[in-house]
Design a protein around this motif. Structure first.
Motif, PDB file in Angstrom:
ATOM      1  N   VAL A  99      -4.308   6.402  -3.012  1.00 32.23           N
ATOM      2  CA  VAL A  99      -3.836   5.175  -2.538  1.00 32.23           C
ATOM      3  C   VAL A  99      -3.485   4.255  -3.627  1.00 32.23           C
ATOM      4  N   VAL A 100      -2.198   3.663  -3.626  1.00 37.15           N
ATOM      5  CA  VAL A 100      -1.871   2.614  -4.599  1.00 37.15           C
ATOM      6  C   VAL A 100      -1.923   1.254  -3.861  1.00 37.15           C
TER       7      VAL A 100
ATOM      8  N   GLN B 243       5.578   8.040  -9.627  1.00 32.13           N
ATOM      9  CA  GLN B 243       6.581   7.276  -8.814  1.00 32.13           C
ATOM     10  C   GLN B 243       6.006   6.072  -8.134  1.00 32.13           C
ATOM     11  N   ALA B 244       5.182   6.162  -7.369  1.00 32.97           N
ATOM     12  CA  ALA B 244       4.303   5.255  -6.600  1.00 32.97           C
ATOM     13  C   ALA B 244       3.651   4.215  -7.456  1.00 32.97           C
ATOM     14  N   LEU B 245       3.205   4.680  -8.997  1.00 34.16           N
ATOM     15  CA  LEU B 245       2.812   3.453  -9.651  1.00 34.16           C
ATOM     16  C   LEU B 245       4.052   2.822 -10.431  1.00 34.16           C
ATOM     17  N   ASP B 246       4.933   3.402 -10.729  1.00 34.73           N
ATOM     18  CA  ASP B 246       6.181   2.888 -11.013  1.00 34.73           C
ATOM     19  C   ASP B 246       6.907   1.751 -10.169  1.00 34.73           C
ATOM     20  N   MET B 247       6.852   2.001  -8.787  1.00 35.23           N
ATOM     21  CA  MET B 247       7.311   1.356  -7.765  1.00 35.23           C
ATOM     22  C   MET B 247       6.645   0.239  -7.282  1.00 35.23           C
ATOM     23  N   PHE B 248       5.294   0.371  -7.604  1.00 31.80           N
ATOM     24  CA  PHE B 248       4.425  -0.668  -7.252  1.00 31.80           C
ATOM     25  C   PHE B 248       4.549  -1.884  -8.219  1.00 31.80           C
ATOM     26  N   VAL B 249       4.513  -1.484  -9.540  1.00 33.23           N
ATOM     27  CA  VAL B 249       4.717  -2.440 -10.693  1.00 33.23           C
ATOM     28  C   VAL B 249       6.049  -3.007 -10.545  1.00 33.23           C
TER      29      VAL B 249
ATOM     30  N   ARG C 167       0.809  -1.211   0.057  1.00 33.14           N
ATOM     31  CA  ARG C 167      -0.054   0.004   0.095  1.00 33.14           C
ATOM     32  C   ARG C 167       0.900   1.218  -0.075  1.00 33.14           C
ATOM     33  N   ILE C 168       0.725   1.930  -0.843  1.00 29.08           N
ATOM     34  CA  ILE C 168       1.459   3.508  -1.003  1.00 29.08           C
ATOM     35  C   ILE C 168       0.531   4.520  -1.205  1.00 29.08           C
ATOM     36  N   PHE C 169       0.813   5.276  -0.062  1.00 25.67           N
ATOM     37  CA  PHE C 169       0.071   6.831  -0.090  1.00 25.67           C
ATOM     38  C   PHE C 169       0.779   7.606  -1.139  1.00 25.67           C
ATOM     39  N   SER C 170       0.075   8.565  -1.777  1.00 21.47           N
ATOM     40  CA  SER C 170       0.692   9.459  -2.697  1.00 21.47           C
ATOM     41  C   SER C 170       0.022  10.585  -2.869  1.00 21.47           C
ATOM     42  N   CYS C 171       0.798  11.925  -2.962  1.00 21.48           N
ATOM     43  CA  CYS C 171       0.262  13.042  -3.340  1.00 21.48           C
ATOM     44  C   CYS C 171       0.188  13.229  -4.686  1.00 21.48           C
ATOM     45  N   GLU C 172      -0.300  14.373  -5.200  1.00 19.21           N
ATOM     46  CA  GLU C 172      -0.490  14.534  -6.962  1.00 19.21           C
ATOM     47  C   GLU C 172       0.982  14.355  -7.450  1.00 19.21           C
ATOM     48  N   THR C 173       1.975  15.037  -6.661  1.00 15.25           N
ATOM     49  CA  THR C 173       3.208  15.173  -7.469  1.00 15.25           C
ATOM     50  C   THR C 173       4.165  13.953  -7.400  1.00 15.25           C
TER      51      THR C 173
ATOM     52  N   GLU D 259       8.068  -3.579  -8.025  1.00 16.56           N
ATOM     53  CA  GLU D 259       8.106  -4.735  -6.965  1.00 16.56           C
ATOM     54  C   GLU D 259       7.031  -5.623  -6.822  1.00 16.56           C
ATOM     55  N   GLN D 260       5.840  -5.547  -7.522  1.00 15.64           N
ATOM     56  CA  GLN D 260       4.620  -6.373  -7.276  1.00 15.64           C
ATOM     57  C   GLN D 260       4.713  -7.163  -8.614  1.00 15.64           C
ATOM     58  N   LYS D 261       5.187  -6.694  -9.816  1.00 17.58           N
ATOM     59  CA  LYS D 261       4.774  -7.338 -11.102  1.00 17.58           C
ATOM     60  C   LYS D 261       3.606  -7.428 -11.434  1.00 17.58           C
ATOM     61  N   THR D 262       2.736  -6.535 -10.998  1.00 14.08           N
ATOM     62  CA  THR D 262       1.384  -6.458 -11.414  1.00 14.08           C
ATOM     63  C   THR D 262       0.789  -5.192 -11.395  1.00 14.08           C
ATOM     64  N   PHE D 263      -0.497  -5.009 -12.193  1.00 14.79           N
ATOM     65  CA  PHE D 263      -1.121  -3.545 -12.076  1.00 14.79           C
ATOM     66  C   PHE D 263      -1.590  -3.323 -10.678  1.00 14.79           C
ATOM     67  N   PRO D 264      -1.766  -2.188 -10.188  1.00 14.97           N
ATOM     68  CA  PRO D 264      -2.265  -2.005  -9.048  1.00 14.97           C
ATOM     69  C   PRO D 264      -3.850  -1.236  -8.986  1.00 14.97           C
TER      70      PRO D 264
END
Length: 55
Positions: free
Chosen positions: A50-51, A12-18, A2-8, A20-25
């Motif tokens: 939240v991603v 980065q949050a989406l890229d990191m999730f994909v 679970r990644i909390f993200s601001c607009e800025t 690390e998890q090798k799937t779409f969030p």
């Protein structure tokens, strides 16, 4: 995961999730109550999104 993200930092949050998890969030907008109790994972700004894993 679970990644909390601001607009800025949303890209980065989406890229990191994909990477690390090798799937779409799931990407959800936070409600006002959730915004008050958390901070962006990358900075001290209140998060907007939240991603997380699909449930």
């Amino acid at each position: 995961m679970r990644i909390f993200s601001c607009e800025t930092h949303i890209n980065q949050a989406l890229d990191m999730f994909v990477a690390e998890q090798k799937t779409f969030p799931m990407l959800e907008k936070l409600n006002e109550e959730e915004k008050l109790s958390t901070k962006c994972t990358y900075c001290d700004v209140a998060p907007v999104y939240v991603v997380e894993n699909e449930e």
